[in-house]
Scaffold this motif. Structure first.
Motif, mmCIF file in Angstrom:
data_model
loop_
_atom_site.group_PDB
_atom_site.id
_atom_site.type_symbol
_atom_site.label_atom_id
_atom_site.label_comp_id
_atom_site.label_asym_id
_atom_site.label_seq_id
_atom_site.Cartn_x
_atom_site.Cartn_y
_atom_site.Cartn_z
ATOM 1 N N GLN A 158 0.849 -1.203 0.000
ATOM 2 C CA GLN A 158 0.000 0.000 0.000
ATOM 3 C C GLN A 158 0.878 1.243 0.000
ATOM 4 O O GLN A 158 0.518 2.262 -0.557
ATOM 5 C CB GLN A 158 -0.907 0.049 1.241
ATOM 6 N N VAL A 159 2.019 1.142 0.675
ATOM 7 C CA VAL A 159 2.962 2.258 0.747
ATOM 8 C C VAL A 159 4.375 1.676 0.686
ATOM 9 O O VAL A 159 4.605 0.546 1.140
ATOM 10 C CB VAL A 159 2.861 3.024 2.094
ATOM 11 N N ALA A 160 5.304 2.450 0.166
ATOM 12 C CA ALA A 160 6.703 2.025 0.172
ATOM 13 C C ALA A 160 7.577 3.212 0.528
ATOM 14 O O ALA A 160 7.208 4.364 0.289
ATOM 15 C CB ALA A 160 7.093 1.457 -1.186
ATOM 16 N N ALA A 161 8.733 2.900 1.095
ATOM 17 C CA ALA A 161 9.650 3.943 1.554
ATOM 18 C C ALA A 161 10.988 3.792 0.842
ATOM 19 O O ALA A 161 11.547 2.691 0.773
ATOM 20 C CB ALA A 161 9.854 3.825 3.060
ATOM 21 N N TYR A 162 11.484 4.897 0.318
ATOM 22 C CA TYR A 162 12.819 4.936 -0.290
ATOM 23 C C TYR A 162 13.727 5.860 0.504
ATOM 24 O O TYR A 162 13.272 6.853 1.084
ATOM 25 C CB TYR A 162 12.749 5.451 -1.733
ATOM 26 N N SER A 163 15.004 5.555 0.492
ATOM 27 C CA SER A 163 16.022 6.443 1.052
ATOM 28 C C SER A 163 16.950 6.870 -0.083
ATOM 29 O O SER A 163 17.246 6.071 -0.982
ATOM 30 C CB SER A 163 16.842 5.704 2.111
ATOM 31 N N PHE A 164 17.399 8.110 -0.048
ATOM 32 C CA PHE A 164 18.405 8.590 -1.004
ATOM 33 C C PHE A 164 19.673 9.020 -0.277
ATOM 34 O O PHE A 164 20.387 9.930 -0.702
ATOM 35 C CB PHE A 164 17.827 9.745 -1.841
ATOM 36 N N TYR A 165 19.942 8.359 0.828
ATOM 37 C CA TYR A 165 21.202 8.532 1.567
ATOM 38 C C TYR A 165 22.362 8.316 0.570
ATOM 39 O O TYR A 165 22.224 7.523 -0.360
ATOM 40 C CB TYR A 165 21.214 7.500 2.706
ATOM 41 N N PRO A 166 23.499 9.000 0.769
ATOM 42 C CA PRO A 166 24.561 8.956 -0.254
ATOM 43 C C PRO A 166 24.949 7.559 -0.750
ATOM 44 O O PRO A 166 25.217 7.383 -1.945
ATOM 45 C CB PRO A 166 25.746 9.634 0.456
ATOM 46 N N PRO A 214 24.033 14.016 -2.277
ATOM 47 C CA PRO A 214 25.091 14.414 -1.346
ATOM 48 C C PRO A 214 24.485 14.922 -0.038
ATOM 49 O O PRO A 214 24.719 16.061 0.369
ATOM 50 C CB PRO A 214 25.810 15.526 -2.117
ATOM 51 N N GLY A 215 23.722 14.060 0.622
ATOM 52 C CA GLY A 215 23.067 14.441 1.874
ATOM 53 C C GLY A 215 21.921 13.481 2.124
ATOM 54 O O GLY A 215 21.825 12.429 1.480
ATOM 55 N N ASP A 216 21.042 13.851 3.052
ATOM 56 C CA ASP A 216 19.903 12.986 3.367
ATOM 57 C C ASP A 216 18.717 13.275 2.460
ATOM 58 O O ASP A 216 18.521 14.405 2.009
ATOM 59 C CB ASP A 216 19.466 13.214 4.823
ATOM 60 N N GLY A 217 17.931 12.250 2.230
ATOM 61 C CA GLY A 217 16.707 12.417 1.456
ATOM 62 C C GLY A 217 15.919 11.124 1.471
ATOM 63 O O GLY A 217 16.478 10.047 1.736
ATOM 64 N N GLY A 218 14.635 11.205 1.217
ATOM 65 C CA GLY A 218 13.813 9.999 1.163
ATOM 66 C C GLY A 218 12.517 10.278 0.441
ATOM 67 O O GLY A 218 12.211 11.444 0.124
ATOM 68 N N MET A 219 11.781 9.222 0.137
ATOM 69 C CA MET A 219 10.472 9.405 -0.471
ATOM 70 C C MET A 219 9.534 8.268 -0.109
ATOM 71 O O MET A 219 9.950 7.113 -0.030
ATOM 72 C CB MET A 219 10.562 9.515 -1.999
ATOM 73 N N LEU A 220 8.293 8.655 0.119
ATOM 74 C CA LEU A 220 7.232 7.677 0.321
ATOM 75 C C LEU A 220 6.482 7.607 -1.002
ATOM 76 O O LEU A 220 6.189 8.643 -1.592
ATOM 77 C CB LEU A 220 6.378 8.206 1.456
ATOM 78 N N VAL A 221 6.212 6.395 -1.491
ATOM 79 C CA VAL A 221 5.437 6.262 -2.729
ATOM 80 C C VAL A 221 4.212 5.397 -2.471
ATOM 81 O O VAL A 221 4.248 4.466 -1.662
ATOM 82 C CB VAL A 221 6.284 5.680 -3.905
ATOM 83 N N THR A 222 3.127 5.725 -3.152
ATOM 84 C CA THR A 222 1.874 5.003 -2.945
ATOM 85 C C THR A 222 0.931 5.246 -4.124
ATOM 86 O O THR A 222 1.021 6.273 -4.795
ATOM 87 C CB THR A 222 1.188 5.456 -1.632
ATOM 88 N N SER A 223 0.036 4.302 -4.341
ATOM 89 C CA SER A 223 -1.009 4.503 -5.356
ATOM 90 C C SER A 223 -2.264 5.076 -4.733
ATOM 91 O O SER A 223 -3.197 5.428 -5.437
ATOM 92 C CB SER A 223 -1.357 3.172 -6.021
#
Ligand code: PLP
Length: 364
Positions: free
Chosen positions: A172-180, A187-196
């Motif tokens: 139902q939901v998924a979590a991504y990280s964009f850690y380096p 070049p830093g912290d980041g993330g995203m939640l994705v969902t339909s």
């Protein structure tokens, strides 16, 4: 294990151009860059909504809170994961329950998860560990049958897919990280939640921004966890290289699988299909791990352990609920796993040197 400085000069140029674009715009938080990167990444995940947040851990916490999972609710996950997975459950106010893993993949065991389900179970957080997406039909079926939510922790699984569907599109939901160090990292912290789910997407969008609906109105208590414009612009620039970098990781993994032939070393299972593994990490197992790691170090090969201490052995988690049959496989894996270098900047010579060093390992 990573070599950002060896990246192609064009990436650096593209990141500088992206940064300049943001500085020139004079708009730094929750603007066009975040919006367009959210849309881009959600599309790659095959879902309708992306919500850029501060980091991968917050993406999990916000996912849980968007689903109204909190106090008294049980969330089943694996003890063989980054601490952030479990910390996010605790921060959402819910109760983590640890199930064991399968030894051939180090992924959550479906049989163990079944033993952990109680009337209070609200969700399973499936971690696509090391970049592996596996057995998704069975997970979807189990969660549907038991009426529990499936949440994917995709922090290690950018662009992984199964049966033509991307990681992040099964739950139902998924979590991504964009850690380096992640497969797509800034070049830093980041993330995203994705969902339909439009409602979840909208709620997550509020929760990341103090629970604000429209300016200065706060229908609920949220957090401050926003992906900023500079990170979004740079991630979007880096995205162009991700397919190529993922292919390179697969080539390195294929070389390891083909040419590592030391009887003291075991491989994890092959993926179900080539797309179902993005080799965030290439993990082997060896019962003489300490000596193997020291041997590799002496040959100039850095190898790390993911993860040396399972969650249930961490100080704040000693009493955490778990499979009544215990977490023996997680304990075993934590003692034998070793991650070999596997990143897109490795040259053929680097890969050959790793293979040679692993094959040369012997008990004195
Ligand atoms: C990195 C990681 C996280 C946390 O992501 P951050 O951006 O560092 O908060 C969560 N789960 C897994 C499996 C990870 O590898």
């Amino acid at each position: 294990m990573n070599d950002f400085k060896a990246e192609p000069e064009e990436i650096r140029e593209a990141m500088l151009a992206a940064t300049k674009r943001v500085l020139d715009s004079g708009w730094y938080v929750l603007g066009k860059e975040v919006e367009s990167f959210e849309a881009e990444w959600a599309t790659l995940c095959g879902v309708a909504h992306g919500v850029g947040v501060g980091n991968g851990m917050d993406a999990i916490e916000i996912a849980l809170r968007s689903l109204d999972i909190g106090a008294g609710d049980e969330v089943i996950t694996t003890p063989m994961t980054a601490f952030a997975t479990v910390l996010a459950i605790l921060r959402a106010g819910a109760v983590p329950v640890l199930a064991d893993i399968d030894l051939d993949t180090a992924l959550l065991s479906i049989e163990s998860v079944k033993r952990c389900i109680t009337p209070k179970t609200k969700a399973v957080i499936l971690v696509h560990l090391y970049g592996q997406v596996r057995n998704m039909q069975a997970w979807s079926d189990l969660c549907n049958e038991k009426q529990i939510v499936l949440i994917e922790d995709c922090a290690q699984a950018h662009l992984a897919s199964s049966g033509g569907r991307a990681a992040g599109s099964f739950g139902q939901v998924a979590a991504y990280s964009f850690y380096p160090t992640k497969n797509l990292g800034g070049p830093g912290d980041g993330g995203m939640l994705v969902t339909s789910d439009e409602m979840i997407g909208a709620r997550a969008g509020r929760l990341r921004n103090y629970g604000q609906s429209v300016r200065y109105q706060h229908p609920e208590l949220g957090m401050n966890s926003r992906l900023d414009e500079v990170q979004a612009a740079m991630l979007s620039a880096r995205l162009k290289w991700l397919p190529e970098f993922t292919e390179r990781r697969r080539e390195i993994a294929a070389a390891y699988r083909k040419d590592i032939s030391n009887p003291l070393v075991k491989m994890l299972s092959e993926p179900e299909e080539p797309g179902a593994h993005v080799y965030h990490l290439f993990v082997i197992t060896c019962e003489e791990r300490t000596r193997l790691q020291a041997h590799l170090q002496s040959q100039g090969v850095q190898a790390l352990i993911h993860y040396p201490i399972s969650i249930h052995h961490q100080e704040p988690c000693l009493d955490m609920a778990r499979d009544p049959l215990g977490l023996k496989n997680s304990d075993f894996h934590a003692n034998v796993c070793l991650s070999l270098p596997c990143h897109p900047q490795m040259s053929e010579d680097d890969v050959r040197a790793v293979i040679k060093a692993v094959n040369a390992f012997a008990l004195a």
